[in-house]
Design a protein around this motif. Structure first.
Motif, PDB file in Angstrom:
ATOM      1  N   VAL A   1      25.097  16.350   5.864  1.00 51.81           N
ATOM      2  CA  VAL A   1      25.800  16.113   4.666  1.00 51.81           C
ATOM      3  C   VAL A   1      25.341  16.238   3.481  1.00 51.81           C
ATOM      4  CG1 VAL A   1      27.128  14.540   6.108  1.00 51.81           C
ATOM      5  CG2 VAL A   1      25.548  13.539   4.469  1.00 51.81           C
ATOM      6  N   ARG A   2      23.799  16.299   3.156  1.00 50.35           N
ATOM      7  CA  ARG A   2      23.265  16.598   1.948  1.00 50.35           C
ATOM      8  C   ARG A   2      23.421  18.061   1.823  1.00 50.35           C
ATOM      9  NH1 ARG A   2      17.846  17.604   0.718  1.00 50.35           N
ATOM     10  NH2 ARG A   2      17.471  17.172  -1.505  1.00 50.35           N
ATOM     11  N   ALA A   3      23.265  18.735   2.934  1.00 51.40           N
ATOM     12  CA  ALA A   3      23.377  20.371   2.780  1.00 51.40           C
ATOM     13  C   ALA A   3      24.669  20.723   2.304  1.00 51.40           C
ATOM     14  CB  ALA A   3      22.984  21.010   4.163  1.00 51.40           C
ATOM     15  N   MET A   4      25.923  19.941   2.816  1.00 57.15           N
ATOM     16  CA  MET A   4      27.106  20.318   2.488  1.00 57.15           C
ATOM     17  C   MET A   4      27.038  19.995   0.882  1.00 57.15           C
ATOM     18  SD  MET A   4      29.252  18.180   5.309  1.00 57.15           S
ATOM     19  CE  MET A   4      28.894  18.200   6.888  1.00 57.15           C
ATOM     20  N   TRP A   5      26.710  18.961   0.484  1.00 53.52           N
ATOM     21  CA  TRP A   5      26.813  18.749  -1.071  1.00 53.52           C
ATOM     22  C   TRP A   5      25.976  19.853  -1.767  1.00 53.52           C
ATOM     23  CZ3 TRP A   5      22.621  17.581  -4.434  1.00 53.52           C
ATOM     24  CH2 TRP A   5      23.136  17.286  -5.725  1.00 53.52           C
TER      25      TRP A   5
ATOM     26  N   LEU B   1      28.730  11.642   4.362  1.00 52.08           N
ATOM     27  CA  LEU B   1      28.997  12.090   2.914  1.00 52.08           C
ATOM     28  C   LEU B   1      29.653  11.422   1.966  1.00 52.08           C
ATOM     29  CD1 LEU B   1      29.133  14.819   1.481  1.00 52.08           C
ATOM     30  CD2 LEU B   1      31.500  15.386   2.421  1.00 52.08           C
ATOM     31  N   ALA B   2      30.517  10.384   2.252  1.00 48.19           N
ATOM     32  CA  ALA B   2      30.960   9.531   1.087  1.00 48.19           C
ATOM     33  C   ALA B   2      29.986   8.401   0.657  1.00 48.19           C
ATOM     34  CB  ALA B   2      32.257   8.678   1.916  1.00 48.19           C
ATOM     35  N   ARG B   3      29.046   8.170   1.583  1.00 48.13           N
ATOM     36  CA  ARG B   3      28.013   7.142   1.061  1.00 48.13           C
ATOM     37  C   ARG B   3      27.142   8.058   0.030  1.00 48.13           C
ATOM     38  NH1 ARG B   3      23.365   4.769   5.082  1.00 48.13           N
ATOM     39  NH2 ARG B   3      22.897   6.855   5.176  1.00 48.13           N
ATOM     40  N   LEU B   4      26.926   9.294   0.602  1.00 48.36           N
ATOM     41  CA  LEU B   4      25.870  10.088  -0.275  1.00 48.36           C
ATOM     42  C   LEU B   4      26.558  10.435  -1.785  1.00 48.36           C
ATOM     43  CD1 LEU B   4      23.474  11.981  -0.648  1.00 48.36           C
ATOM     44  CD2 LEU B   4      25.126  14.034   0.115  1.00 48.36           C
ATOM     45  N   LEU B   5      27.658  10.786  -1.808  1.00 49.09           N
ATOM     46  CA  LEU B   5      28.608  10.878  -3.078  1.00 49.09           C
ATOM     47  C   LEU B   5      28.727   9.715  -3.877  1.00 49.09           C
ATOM     48  CD1 LEU B   5      31.273  13.413  -1.767  1.00 49.09           C
ATOM     49  CD2 LEU B   5      29.402  14.024  -2.817  1.00 49.09           C
ATOM     50  N   LEU B   6      28.840   8.590  -3.208  1.00 48.99           N
ATOM     51  CA  LEU B   6      28.823   7.469  -3.764  1.00 48.99           C
ATOM     52  C   LEU B   6      27.493   7.187  -4.486  1.00 48.99           C
ATOM     53  CD1 LEU B   6      31.122   5.088  -1.500  1.00 48.99           C
ATOM     54  CD2 LEU B   6      31.823   5.881  -3.703  1.00 48.99           C
ATOM     55  N   SER B   7      26.506   7.457  -3.711  1.00 50.20           N
ATOM     56  CA  SER B   7      25.234   7.106  -4.290  1.00 50.20           C
ATOM     57  C   SER B   7      24.842   8.032  -5.580  1.00 50.20           C
ATOM     58  CB  SER B   7      24.470   7.325  -3.247  1.00 50.20           C
ATOM     59  OG  SER B   7      23.939   8.805  -3.028  1.00 50.20           O
ATOM     60  N   LYS B   8      25.674   9.033  -5.615  1.00 52.67           N
ATOM     61  CA  LYS B   8      25.304  10.069  -6.905  1.00 52.67           C
ATOM     62  C   LYS B   8      26.514   9.890  -7.807  1.00 52.67           C
ATOM     63  CE  LYS B   8      23.280  13.766  -4.048  1.00 52.67           C
ATOM     64  NZ  LYS B   8      21.793  13.710  -4.687  1.00 52.67           N
TER      65      LYS B   8
ATOM     66  N   THR C   1      38.195  15.081   3.646  1.00 54.74           N
ATOM     67  CA  THR C   1      39.346  15.107   4.857  1.00 54.74           C
ATOM     68  C   THR C   1      38.252  14.758   6.180  1.00 54.74           C
ATOM     69  OG1 THR C   1      39.088  17.427   5.590  1.00 54.74           O
ATOM     70  CG2 THR C   1      40.694  16.918   3.890  1.00 54.74           C
ATOM     71  N   GLY C   2      38.765  13.839   6.956  1.00 55.42           N
ATOM     72  CA  GLY C   2      37.848  13.521   8.257  1.00 55.42           C
ATOM     73  C   GLY C   2      37.029  12.514   7.568  1.00 55.42           C
ATOM     74  N   VAL C   3      37.260  11.841   6.704  1.00 51.37           N
ATOM     75  CA  VAL C   3      36.275  10.639   6.142  1.00 51.37           C
ATOM     76  C   VAL C   3      35.921   9.486   6.831  1.00 51.37           C
ATOM     77  CG1 VAL C   3      38.034   9.290   4.953  1.00 51.37           C
ATOM     78  CG2 VAL C   3      35.899   9.611   3.722  1.00 51.37           C
ATOM     79  N   THR C   4      36.987   9.260   7.841  1.00 49.05           N
ATOM     80  CA  THR C   4      36.355   8.159   8.768  1.00 49.05           C
ATOM     81  C   THR C   4      35.646   8.632   9.910  1.00 49.05           C
ATOM     82  OG1 THR C   4      38.356   8.601   9.976  1.00 49.05           O
ATOM     83  CG2 THR C   4      38.801   6.958   8.149  1.00 49.05           C
ATOM     84  N   GLY C   5      35.215   9.848  10.061  1.00 52.88           N
ATOM     85  CA  GLY C   5      34.346  10.438  11.224  1.00 52.88           C
ATOM     86  C   GLY C   5      32.955  10.203  10.671  1.00 52.88           C
ATOM     87  N   GLN C   6      32.035  10.496  11.840  1.00 54.66           N
ATOM     88  CA  GLN C   6      30.531  10.432  11.435  1.00 54.66           C
ATOM     89  C   GLN C   6      30.071  11.272  10.018  1.00 54.66           C
ATOM     90  OE1 GLN C   6      26.816  11.548  14.454  1.00 54.66           O
ATOM     91  NE2 GLN C   6      27.898  13.440  13.061  1.00 54.66           N
TER      92      GLN C   6
END
Length: 262
Positions: free
Chosen positions: A228-232, A17-24, A7-12
């Motif tokens: 966002v890496r810390a979130m993951w 986070l989306a980019r990080l997860l896609l890379s994984k 949620t909030g995917v269009t925010g900073q």
């Protein structure tokens, strides 16, 4: 392929986070709140070059039924609740909206996860604003909270309801109490982007001055891509918990302006 709903995917933070997860190797779903400015909602995703790789699902944190449908469609292994009315000044002008979205919205998301995907791991975006009036020199996970704005109060509710769902229902639910984190994707209403935008305008001859408030205010500023890496990482732990994320370094607005103008 693991699946994540943001949620909030269009925010900073959501975009990084989306980019990080896609890379994984994740399949990434984003909750999209329809608005009058829908045509520019994905500008941060486009800036990162991932706009076409995130599956968008209609939904709103204030509408539990839409969250249930989104979870049924995405079947996520991980849920990141980053959406909120997140501007402190606006929370004074729209306090009830802030409570509905930032506080009850998180509760709605947790309830939807409990009903539809209780096996999913859940991340709640808590905030250093919850500390408010400083109680000790260095804040930690057990520092007493003293919120000083409607936004901070709403974040406290969201934080503690996450703890309650973790302890009462056994959800793998963690909170990240994040200090300020910035990037080129930060909204223009935040002081870091106000400064960088002002500096650029003066450099280009489009402005002659940059009006500022309290230059002696200090903040702990990190970079959103690191945070966002810390979130993951929190959701990769065997046991859910709450974590403070910060650089440990305080900088004044005056020093940030000096660096930017230099």
């Amino acid at each position: 392929m693991p699946r994540a709903l943001i949620t909030g995917v269009t925010g900073q933070d959501g975009a990084y986070l989306a980019r990080l997860l896609l890379s994984k190797g994740y399949e990434v779903f984003g909750l999209l709140r329809r608005s009058a400015s829908a045509e520019v909602l994905d500008e941060r995703l486009r800036w990162l070059g991932i706009a076409g790789r995130v599956h968008m699902l209609d939904g709103n944190l204030t509408d539990l039924s839409s969250l249930i449908r989104a979870l049924q469609a995405a079947e996520p292994d991980e849920v990141y609740n980053l959406a909120a009315q997140s501007f402190v000044q606006t929370s004074w002008r729209q306090p009830l909206l802030t409570g509905q979205v930032t506080a009850m919205g998180a509760h709605n998301m947790l309830e939807a996860v409990r009903l539809v995907r209780p096996q999913a791991r859940f991340y709640q975006a808590s905030s250093s604003e919850m500390f408010g009036l400083v109680q000790e020199e260095r804040q930690k996970e057990t520092t007493r909270l003293y919120p000083r704005s409607p936004y901070a109060v709403a974040k406290c509710y969201a934080h503690w309801i996450t703890v309650n769902y973790r302890e009462s229902f056994g959800l793998h639910a963690s909170s990240g109490i994040l200090f300020n984190h910035e990037s080129p994707l930060r909204g223009i209403e935040f002081v870091t982007r106000k400064v960088t935008d002002g500096v650029a305008r003066i450099k280009l001859g489009l402005a002659r001055e940059l009006p500022m408030g309290n230059l002696e205010a200090t903040r702990d500023w990190g970079h959103a891509a690191d945070y966002v890496r810390a979130m993951w990482m929190m959701l990769q732990q065997d046991t859910p918990d709450d974590y403070v994320v910060a650089t440990g370094r305080t900088t004044s607005v005056r020093e940030m302006c000096r660096i930017a103008f230099a």
